[in-house]
Design a protein around this motif. Sequence first.
Motif, PDB file in Angstrom:
ATOM      1  N   MET A 192      28.396  54.910 -11.119  1.00  0.00           N
ATOM      2  CA  MET A 192      27.596  54.387 -10.012  1.00  0.00           C
ATOM      3  C   MET A 192      28.109  54.847  -8.660  1.00  0.00           C
ATOM      4  SD  MET A 192      26.841  50.505 -11.208  1.00  0.00           S
ATOM      5  CE  MET A 192      25.512  50.270 -10.057  1.00  0.00           C
ATOM      6  N   GLU A 193      28.815  55.979  -8.641  1.00  0.00           N
ATOM      7  CA  GLU A 193      29.406  56.418  -7.374  1.00  0.00           C
ATOM      8  C   GLU A 193      28.354  56.712  -6.313  1.00  0.00           C
ATOM      9  OE1 GLU A 193      29.525  57.864 -10.324  1.00  0.00           O
ATOM     10  OE2 GLU A 193      30.303  59.909 -10.213  1.00  0.00           O
ATOM     11  N   ASP A 194      27.152  57.077  -6.755  1.00  0.00           N
ATOM     12  CA  ASP A 194      26.098  57.355  -5.775  1.00  0.00           C
ATOM     13  C   ASP A 194      25.468  56.068  -5.230  1.00  0.00           C
ATOM     14  OD1 ASP A 194      25.218  56.917  -8.358  1.00  0.00           O
ATOM     15  OD2 ASP A 194      23.308  57.912  -8.020  1.00  0.00           O
ATOM     16  N   LYS A 195      25.894  54.919  -5.754  1.00  0.00           N
ATOM     17  CA  LYS A 195      25.314  53.641  -5.317  1.00  0.00           C
ATOM     18  C   LYS A 195      26.259  52.878  -4.390  1.00  0.00           C
ATOM     19  CE  LYS A 195      21.674  53.762  -8.133  1.00  0.00           C
ATOM     20  NZ  LYS A 195      21.435  55.178  -8.182  1.00  0.00           N
ATOM     21  N   ARG A 196      27.342  53.522  -3.964  1.00  0.00           N
ATOM     22  CA  ARG A 196      28.372  52.776  -3.235  1.00  0.00           C
ATOM     23  C   ARG A 196      27.869  52.173  -1.927  1.00  0.00           C
ATOM     24  NH1 ARG A 196      32.810  57.248  -2.669  1.00  0.00           N
ATOM     25  NH2 ARG A 196      31.824  57.976  -4.549  1.00  0.00           N
ATOM     26  N   GLN A 197      26.927  52.846  -1.276  1.00  0.00           N
ATOM     27  CA  GLN A 197      26.436  52.342   0.012  1.00  0.00           C
ATOM     28  C   GLN A 197      25.093  51.620  -0.118  1.00  0.00           C
ATOM     29  OE1 GLN A 197      28.200  52.184   2.679  1.00  0.00           O
ATOM     30  NE2 GLN A 197      29.884  53.455   1.984  1.00  0.00           N
ATOM     31  N   VAL A 198      24.684  51.379  -1.334  1.00  0.00           N
ATOM     32  CA  VAL A 198      23.376  50.740  -1.545  1.00  0.00           C
ATOM     33  C   VAL A 198      23.500  49.228  -1.317  1.00  0.00           C
ATOM     34  CG1 VAL A 198      21.565  50.275  -3.258  1.00  0.00           C
ATOM     35  CG2 VAL A 198      22.643  52.517  -3.156  1.00  0.00           C
ATOM     36  N   GLN A 199      22.480  48.668  -0.661  1.00  0.00           N
ATOM     37  CA  GLN A 199      22.445  47.224  -0.431  1.00  0.00           C
ATOM     38  C   GLN A 199      22.304  46.519  -1.781  1.00  0.00           C
ATOM     39  OE1 GLN A 199      21.958  45.289   2.565  1.00  0.00           O
ATOM     40  NE2 GLN A 199      22.339  46.994   3.927  1.00  0.00           N
ATOM     41  N   LEU A 200      23.118  45.519  -2.014  1.00  0.00           N
ATOM     42  CA  LEU A 200      23.060  44.796  -3.284  1.00  0.00           C
ATOM     43  C   LEU A 200      21.714  44.100  -3.461  1.00  0.00           C
ATOM     44  CD1 LEU A 200      26.668  43.503  -3.042  1.00  0.00           C
ATOM     45  CD2 LEU A 200      25.804  44.796  -4.963  1.00  0.00           C
ATOM     46  N   VAL A 202      25.350  36.361  -9.471  1.00  0.00           N
ATOM     47  CA  VAL A 202      26.297  35.793  -8.511  1.00  0.00           C
ATOM     48  C   VAL A 202      25.838  36.060  -7.082  1.00  0.00           C
ATOM     49  CG1 VAL A 202      28.239  36.083 -10.070  1.00  0.00           C
ATOM     50  CG2 VAL A 202      27.780  37.823  -8.365  1.00  0.00           C
ATOM     51  N   HIS A 203      26.403  35.272  -6.207  1.00  0.00           N
ATOM     52  CA  HIS A 203      26.165  35.505  -4.787  1.00  0.00           C
ATOM     53  C   HIS A 203      27.131  36.595  -4.332  1.00  0.00           C
ATOM     54  CE1 HIS A 203      25.912  34.751  -0.521  1.00  0.00           C
ATOM     55  NE2 HIS A 203      27.230  34.734  -0.516  1.00  0.00           N
ATOM     56  N   PHE A 204      26.630  37.555  -3.604  1.00  0.00           N
ATOM     57  CA  PHE A 204      27.506  38.626  -3.137  1.00  0.00           C
ATOM     58  C   PHE A 204      27.853  38.376  -1.679  1.00  0.00           C
ATOM     59  CE2 PHE A 204      25.068  40.626  -6.594  1.00  0.00           C
ATOM     60  CZ  PHE A 204      26.119  40.966  -7.412  1.00  0.00           C
ATOM     61  N   GLU A 205      29.133  38.286  -1.432  1.00  0.00           N
ATOM     62  CA  GLU A 205      29.619  37.960  -0.095  1.00  0.00           C
ATOM     63  C   GLU A 205      29.172  38.997   0.929  1.00  0.00           C
ATOM     64  OE1 GLU A 205      32.027  35.322   0.479  1.00  0.00           O
ATOM     65  OE2 GLU A 205      31.698  35.715   2.591  1.00  0.00           O
ATOM     66  N   THR A 206      29.187  40.232   0.517  1.00  0.00           N
ATOM     67  CA  THR A 206      28.829  41.300   1.444  1.00  0.00           C
ATOM     68  C   THR A 206      27.578  42.018   0.941  1.00  0.00           C
ATOM     69  OG1 THR A 206      30.321  42.724   0.252  1.00  0.00           O
ATOM     70  CG2 THR A 206      31.186  41.708   2.223  1.00  0.00           C
ATOM     71  N   SER A 207      27.014  42.853   1.772  1.00  0.00           N
ATOM     72  CA  SER A 207      25.711  43.423   1.417  1.00  0.00           C
ATOM     73  C   SER A 207      25.801  44.762   0.706  1.00  0.00           C
ATOM     74  CB  SER A 207      24.870  43.559   2.685  1.00  0.00           C
ATOM     75  OG  SER A 207      25.575  44.315   3.625  1.00  0.00           O
ATOM     76  N   ILE A 208      26.902  45.464   0.846  1.00  0.00           N
ATOM     77  CA  ILE A 208      27.030  46.803   0.275  1.00  0.00           C
ATOM     78  C   ILE A 208      27.919  46.746  -0.971  1.00  0.00           C
ATOM     79  CG2 ILE A 208      27.794  49.178   0.751  1.00  0.00           C
ATOM     80  CD1 ILE A 208      25.560  48.418   2.597  1.00  0.00           C
ATOM     81  N   ALA A 209      27.542  47.511  -1.986  1.00  0.00           N
ATOM     82  CA  ALA A 209      28.280  47.484  -3.254  1.00  0.00           C
ATOM     83  C   ALA A 209      29.773  47.760  -3.052  1.00  0.00           C
ATOM     84  CB  ALA A 209      27.678  48.505  -4.207  1.00  0.00           C
ATOM     85  N   LEU A 210      30.079  48.773  -2.272  1.00  0.00           N
ATOM     86  CA  LEU A 210      31.478  49.160  -2.072  1.00  0.00           C
ATOM     87  C   LEU A 210      32.262  48.040  -1.379  1.00  0.00           C
ATOM     88  CD1 LEU A 210      33.484  51.536  -2.435  1.00  0.00           C
ATOM     89  CD2 LEU A 210      32.910  52.230  -0.124  1.00  0.00           C
ATOM     90  N   ASP A 211      31.635  47.388  -0.383  1.00  0.00           N
ATOM     91  CA  ASP A 211      32.313  46.304   0.340  1.00  0.00           C
ATOM     92  C   ASP A 211      32.593  45.126  -0.591  1.00  0.00           C
ATOM     93  OD1 ASP A 211      32.153  47.808   2.562  1.00  0.00           O
ATOM     94  OD2 ASP A 211      30.539  46.682   3.518  1.00  0.00           O
ATOM     95  N   TYR A 212      31.614  44.844  -1.445  1.00  0.00           N
ATOM     96  CA  TYR A 212      31.782  43.715  -2.363  1.00  0.00           C
ATOM     97  C   TYR A 212      32.956  43.956  -3.307  1.00  0.00           C
ATOM     98  CZ  TYR A 212      30.778  40.493  -6.188  1.00  0.00           C
ATOM     99  OH  TYR A 212      30.886  39.536  -7.147  1.00  0.00           O
ATOM    100  N   LEU A 213      32.991  45.144  -3.879  1.00  0.00           N
ATOM    101  CA  LEU A 213      34.084  45.462  -4.805  1.00  0.00           C
ATOM    102  C   LEU A 213      35.422  45.528  -4.065  1.00  0.00           C
ATOM    103  CD1 LEU A 213      32.353  48.133  -7.074  1.00  0.00           C
ATOM    104  CD2 LEU A 213      32.761  45.749  -7.570  1.00  0.00           C
TER     105      LEU A 213
END
Lengths: 296, 310
Positions: free
Chosen positions: B125-133, B87-98
């Motif tokens: 995946m809590e350590d991935k919250r700020q990772v760029q999708l 899918v296309h992710f609207e935002t770049s960070i995992a946490l923002d997307y969710l």
Amino acid sequence: MAFRAAEYERYHGPRAKRPTWVPIAAATLRRGWASKWVRRLSFLSLLMGFTIVVILYIANEVVPDWRTVVEGVGERVSKEDNFRIDARFYTHLLGMFVNPFLLILSLVFGHDLIASDLRTNAMEAYFSRPITPFSYLLGRTLAFVGFLMLATFGPILMIWLGDLIFSSEGHIEVIRHVPLAMFSALLLSCTTVALMVQAITMLTRSAVWTNLVFLVLFVMVQGMGVMLWGITDNTSMLAISYFQDTYVVCAATLGELENIGNQHVPAPLAFGVLIGLAVVSFGILLRGLKRRSLLA
Amino acid sequence: MNSAAIRCENLSRWYGEVQGLAGLTITLQQGVIGLLGPNGSGKSTLMRLLTGQIHASRGWVEIFGQRMFPGQHQLFRQIGYAPGEDVHFETSIALDYLSLLAALGGDGPGAAKKRAERALEKLGMEDKRQVQLQAMSKGMRQRIKVAQALLFEPPLLLLDEPLNGMDPISRRHTLDFVKAWAAQGNTVLLASHVLHEVEGVTDHMLLLHHGRLLAEGRLHEIRELIDSKPRQATVYGKELRPLAAQLLAEELVIGLSFVGEDCLQLDTQNLPALLARLQQAGAEGQLHSLETDDRELEIIYDLLVGEAAR
């Protein structure tokens, strides 16, 4: 790696009552602001407005009665009152920078708003949430129009403030209605463009094709309107030109229609074309989103 | 909930001339259900109908006893859906997307963020919250899709090929999660085109083919079908000829062929027994490696609809 399913408890916290288009609009604003070119164009447009304000300031400081001088020169040169800094002056700003920025910003920001969602299955993630196609469209369009208004109405408002500050007391009577008039005219204009770009995207499903169709509509059709007017001598033919319609709508809301000559589109037709384009575009978008087979 | 999790009655969907799903009638209770079928078999169409993304051309769907159709938003809150394709992710960070998807579900900004964090924690995946999708592997992004389906802790989870592109460890964790989720009284419909992916978590299968329900049943019934067909194993090693002779003498293979001196292809009617024997040979140092065919689903389709189905 922490696997927490065992300690899982279902969330029963509060749910917000706010409309579902709000997060879509907020995400669209963030997405726009994240774009380097959208930021540059918006700043450049505001900078244009600021520059004109600075020019007004300098003129006022150097030659306090510069307005009278300019008007006199204008009457002598063109035998008309084109050089008056009154409400009509603001219609000239359309051609100077408002329309070009509107066009470029629409192409840069608008072409990929819905196209990318359609291409990459994002619609499935959105529409498995309790939102309607209308909410989705409203959120996207409001944010898009917000950016366009920032780049078009923003500088006009700056210039108006500058004009007001660096003028004699009586000048406010002449330009008092400008902000509201220009706001309503540009809101109609920007909304039409925003919906049109997205509707074209819905039909083409491609950013490149959207831009090409948009350029044809906005650039080539301008010339065609003038040609048809020349052939038929009917000013209504100019109505196919979007910029002509915008110009007439702005003049009409400013109450300057009788001062812009008679070689223009009749105002009701200009309003009708812009509103008609917006309604048709909205219909295309809503139908496209409701026909979810587009996703398959 | 007393009602069946999913009920479909004569559910059909056409895309113009193309039939996406034809006359599907099923009743699914709580637990994990494997939805199997090759690409184009109607799995994604069924998922979209179950999530109210599209209208049925004919028939109806009930989720927990309530009719599902586009706009049935109250039911949407009981369903978590992870779409099949990237899918296309609207935002770049995992946490923002969710957070965005949680906000679309009706949360305010603060609650949406908390919910997003919880969903990431659930999948480890809590350590991935700020990772760029964009910087994530496909497998990671697949897990983000599963996390977004879990945001509202729905009693019905629809996962469309969630394991595609996942590395073995992520697969293991995702399947463990699916099992644990169902064990808490929830329902999971897990779509895949690979049988062994699904059989690790459930015994209950639905088989779709060309938009039709080909079979529904327990895995052991399907296994019996598979075991009646010859299967193939390939072994690599040195001095394979004595081993080949032993396997023939023990009647564990019905045919064999050498592909070079170091590679032996074996046809068998009893794959589990052959594998056990080959493991023993491997332990004795006779073999370097072993491969089995991954044609289980193809075999089932061959059996159920004949060669024409392929």
